[in-house]
Design a protein around this motif. Structure first.
Motif, PDB file in Angstrom:
ATOM      1  N   PRO A 146      -0.419 -13.244   1.496  1.00  0.00           N
ATOM      2  CA  PRO A 146       0.485 -12.321   0.757  1.00  0.00           C
ATOM      3  C   PRO A 146       1.047 -11.304   1.545  1.00  0.00           C
ATOM      4  O   PRO A 146      -0.051 -10.575   1.639  1.00  0.00           O
ATOM      5  N   VAL A 147       2.133 -10.800   1.852  1.00  0.00           N
ATOM      6  CA  VAL A 147       2.533  -9.491   2.172  1.00  0.00           C
ATOM      7  C   VAL A 147       2.534  -8.618   1.049  1.00  0.00           C
ATOM      8  O   VAL A 147       3.560  -8.720   0.227  1.00  0.00           O
ATOM      9  N   PRO A 148       1.936  -7.355   0.737  1.00  0.00           N
ATOM     10  CA  PRO A 148       2.019  -6.605  -0.209  1.00  0.00           C
ATOM     11  C   PRO A 148       3.477  -5.945  -0.534  1.00  0.00           C
ATOM     12  O   PRO A 148       4.095  -5.623   0.667  1.00  0.00           O
ATOM     13  N   LYS A 149       4.051  -5.880  -1.558  1.00  0.00           N
ATOM     14  CA  LYS A 149       5.392  -5.566  -1.865  1.00  0.00           C
ATOM     15  C   LYS A 149       5.174  -3.829  -1.765  1.00  0.00           C
ATOM     16  O   LYS A 149       4.597  -3.144  -2.535  1.00  0.00           O
ATOM     17  N   VAL A 150       6.227  -3.232  -1.059  1.00  0.00           N
ATOM     18  CA  VAL A 150       6.187  -1.714  -1.087  1.00  0.00           C
ATOM     19  C   VAL A 150       7.548  -1.270  -1.411  1.00  0.00           C
ATOM     20  O   VAL A 150       8.564  -1.671  -1.017  1.00  0.00           O
ATOM     21  N   ASP A 151       7.518  -0.555  -2.495  1.00  0.00           N
ATOM     22  CA  ASP A 151       8.966  -0.017  -3.169  1.00  0.00           C
ATOM     23  C   ASP A 151       9.462   1.238  -2.601  1.00  0.00           C
ATOM     24  O   ASP A 151       9.433   2.267  -2.984  1.00  0.00           O
ATOM     25  N   SER A 153      12.884   2.201   0.128  1.00  0.00           N
ATOM     26  CA  SER A 153      14.085   1.676   0.743  1.00  0.00           C
ATOM     27  C   SER A 153      14.663   2.441   1.945  1.00  0.00           C
ATOM     28  O   SER A 153      14.223   3.741   2.325  1.00  0.00           O
ATOM     29  N   GLY A 177       7.784  -2.635   7.066  1.00  0.00           N
ATOM     30  CA  GLY A 177       7.700  -3.917   7.012  1.00  0.00           C
ATOM     31  C   GLY A 177       6.358  -4.330   7.783  1.00  0.00           C
ATOM     32  O   GLY A 177       5.607  -3.177   8.349  1.00  0.00           O
ATOM     33  N   ILE A 186       1.561  -3.252   5.679  1.00  0.00           N
ATOM     34  CA  ILE A 186       2.849  -2.627   5.853  1.00  0.00           C
ATOM     35  C   ILE A 186       2.966  -1.079   6.452  1.00  0.00           C
ATOM     36  O   ILE A 186       2.128  -0.440   5.969  1.00  0.00           O
TER      37      ILE A 186
END
Length: 241
Positions: A146-151, A153, A177, A186
């Motif tokens: 899984p690719v960690p989510k980075v908040d 924008s 990304g 990321i």
């Protein structure tokens, strides 16, 4: 016409944007550069390069002012530390000396083991990987990691952490990304407000975003803050150099 010139100072350990008065001498410049680069005045060799890395000349006369060399904004001052000297010793009669004998392993008897015999041993790296199911012996994975989510924008204003006190490395987020130059994690691509970056948004031939040369940089998400960071012109006080 302003007597202040804005240049990029580059040395083996540093890269930063600086402002200098064209009326100071090369000797005075070296004293300032010693505080920036850590290279002693007597060891400095300074060359002028354009943005493409072409050498335009050298600051060879310590008594001349910077204006004498026609230094322009955003040119590069490359500072080299010449403290190492090479002493080359040549053997004029190798037949009577030990030259090469200490490094020549052609006469050393070698231990050889066939692939079949190696595979049967239990005390090898291969056996260790087989027991612990590592590398090519690892079971296949049904799903990619899984690719960690980075908040963060695209288009957000940000500030990248800096080791240099008082230097605010501000810019705009242009990419978030995974990348081809790193197998994990990321990366955040930032377009700096000033030419203090490392690239133009591309790395190893892959274009992730587009900006001017030396305005782009890629950092890990934990190295930047997103927020209301207005454009701020970098201004270095000569008294603090």
């Amino acid at each position: 016409m302003s007597s202040i010139v804005k240049v990029i100072v580059v040395s083996p350990d540093t890269r930063s944007e600086r402002r200098f008065d064209l009326h100071i001498t090369v000797e005075q410049l070296k004293a300032k550069l010693e505080l920036i680069t850590g290279i002693p005045v007597q060891n400095q060799t300074i060359s002028i390069e354009d943005s493409d890395g072409r050498t335009l000349g050298q600051l060879s006369d310590d008594t001349k002012q910077l204006g004498y060399y026609g230094l322009l904004n955003f040119q590069i001052l490359k500072v080299i530390n010449f403290t190492c000297h090479l002493i080359q010793v040549i053997d004029t009669n190798p037949s009577t000396s030990f030259t090469g004998q200490l490094s020549d392993v052609s006469q050393v008897e070698k231990f050889e083991l066939s692939e079949e015999a190696y595979a049967q041993r239990t005390d090898t790296v291969l056996a260790y990987k087989q027991r612990h199911k590592m590398g090519r012996f690892a079971p296949p994975s049904d799903s990619p990691a899984p690719v960690p989510k980075v908040d963060i924008s695209i288009g957000a204003r940000c500030e990248v952490e800096s080791a240099e006190e008082g230097l605010h490395k501000r810019g705009t987020v242009r990419f978030v990304g995974p990348t081809k130059f790193s197998a994990t994690g990321i990366w955040v691509g930032v377009e700096y407000d000033e030419p203090i970056g490392r690239n133009d948004g591309s790395v190893q031939g892959e274009q992730y975003f587009t900006c001017r040369p030396n305005y782009g940089v890629f950092v890990r998400p934990d190295r930047l803050k997103v927020g209301d960071f207005p454009v701020e012109e970098i201004d270095f006080d000569d008294e603090e150099m």
